[in-house]
Write a protein that holds these residues in place. Structure first.
Motif, PDB file in Angstrom:
ATOM      1  N   PRO A 268       0.875  -1.239   0.084  1.00 22.47           N
ATOM      2  CA  PRO A 268      -0.048   0.092   0.089  1.00 22.47           C
ATOM      3  C   PRO A 268       0.780   1.207   0.028  1.00 22.47           C
TER       4      PRO A 268
ATOM      5  N   ARG B 183      -4.394   0.709  -3.741  1.00 24.31           N
ATOM      6  CA  ARG B 183      -4.207   1.025  -2.214  1.00 24.31           C
ATOM      7  C   ARG B 183      -3.255   2.420  -2.226  1.00 24.31           C
TER       8      ARG B 183
ATOM      9  N   ASP C 204      -3.380   6.097  -0.607  1.00 23.83           N
ATOM     10  CA  ASP C 204      -3.992   7.116   0.109  1.00 23.83           C
ATOM     11  C   ASP C 204      -2.892   8.487  -0.102  1.00 23.83           C
TER      12      ASP C 204
ATOM     13  N   LEU D 134      -6.336   1.540   3.531  1.00 21.89           N
ATOM     14  CA  LEU D 134      -5.593   0.813   2.742  1.00 21.89           C
ATOM     15  C   LEU D 134      -5.556  -0.706   2.676  1.00 21.89           C
TER      16      LEU D 134
END
Length: 314
Positions: A59, A129, A131, A310
């Motif tokens: 992630p 994934r 962010d 995530l």
């Protein structure tokens, strides 16, 4: 070309014991000043911090630095709270000050996401994934990356990034100005009348609290919110102008006594989003200033947010 040099460094971040975790954090390597985009003659770069022995795609957190959209730079290390979870970190540069402004810097941040997603195999990261996070100006930009629609009018992807999405799975934005019209109105006047009757505009003064007007005047390329059209532009370039139900999960944080962004900008954004049924979480640091969120329970809240957005496994 000098600006395109890739610097590869293996960093001894680990195995190191993370405070409170009780288990070793993974070892990381860094790649610094990776060019991700060239726009208007500016080569924009990012720093990558990647787990060395990841057995599967990892992630990602994309960090967007603060500095009044006119200063600051990408970080050169990864914080423990990301390293202990094996999250790859990308910290990006964007056009600053007069050569940036709005919407140019928003476009840069979104193109960095596109570049990271395009190069998922190279970095061994999971393109689904990703962010983003940031504080202050970086908080504003990270919220904009998360909240704007795909067809947001920022100039779009550069040619080599066409076809790649700038969407993120979640956003952690803290101490961010979220309403530029409010931010303008909260700032003192920057007009200076000379003895001869002419008007000039002073530069930002760090000694003046909430001195937003000189900066916004510059960042909006001379435009001020003095007409319905100009007010609409100011709204469109801030999170309060991008409120809708279908935004990704957001963690929005304020400082109770923030001396730079007054009046809990994040709280009003959170409430407006919640009224529409959006997925938002709010934190106010009691007695907190213009800084990373603090207080008992915050790191647990952040951990839970990262695990959820995530799709981390403990």
């Amino acid at each position: 070309m000098k600006n395109s040099i890739l610097v590869l460094i293996v960093i001894a971040f680990g195995p190191a014991i993370v405070a409170g975790a009780g288990v070793p954090a993974p070892a990381y390597r860094s790649e610094l000043r990776i060019p991700y985009c060239t726009v208007d003659g500016n080569v924009l770069t990012l720093n990558a911090f990647l787990p060395i022995d990841a057995k599967k795609p990892t992630p990602v957190m994309v960090d967007i630095h603060g500095g009044w959209w006119s200063g600051g730079e990408p970080v050169t290390g990864i914080p423990d709270y990301l390293a202990k979870k094996g999250i790859a970190l990308f910290s990006i540069s964007y056009r600053l000050g007069e050569r940036g402004g709005f919407p140019q810097n928003i476009r840069d941040c979104r193109n960095a996401i596109r570049f990271i997603r395009k190069n998922a195999a190279r970095f061994n990261i999971d393109p689904d994934r990703i962010d983003c996070m940031g504080g202050s100006a970086g908080g504003h930009l990270s919220l904009m990356v998360a909240m704007v629609p795909d067809d947001f009018d920022d100039g779009g992807p550069t040619d080599e990034l066409e076809g790649y999405s700038a969407r993120v799975a979640g956003c952690f934005g803290f101490i961010a100005p979220t309403d530029f019209i409010r931010f303008w109105n909260q700032g003192p006047d920057d007009a200076v009348t000379s003895a001869y009757g002419g008007i000039t505009f002073r530069v930002p003064d760090p000694k003046i609290p909430y001195d937003s007007r000189p900066r916004l005047r510059m960042l909006f390329h001379g435009i001020t919110p003095d007409s319905p059209e100009h007010m609409a532009l100011y709204r469109r370039m801030c999170p309060m102008g991008q409120v809708r139900k279908d935004v990704p999960p957001l963690l929005i944080c304020d400082g109770d006594i923030d001396p730079i962004v007054p009046g809990l900008h994040g709280k009003l954004l959170h409430e407006k989003l919640q009224n529409l049924g959006a997925d938002t979480t709010y934190w106010m640091s009691v007695n907190g200033g213009h800084a990373f969120p603090s207080g008992d329970g915050f790191m647990d809240l952040l951990d839970a947010f990262l695990i959820r957005t995530l799709k981390l496994t403990e």
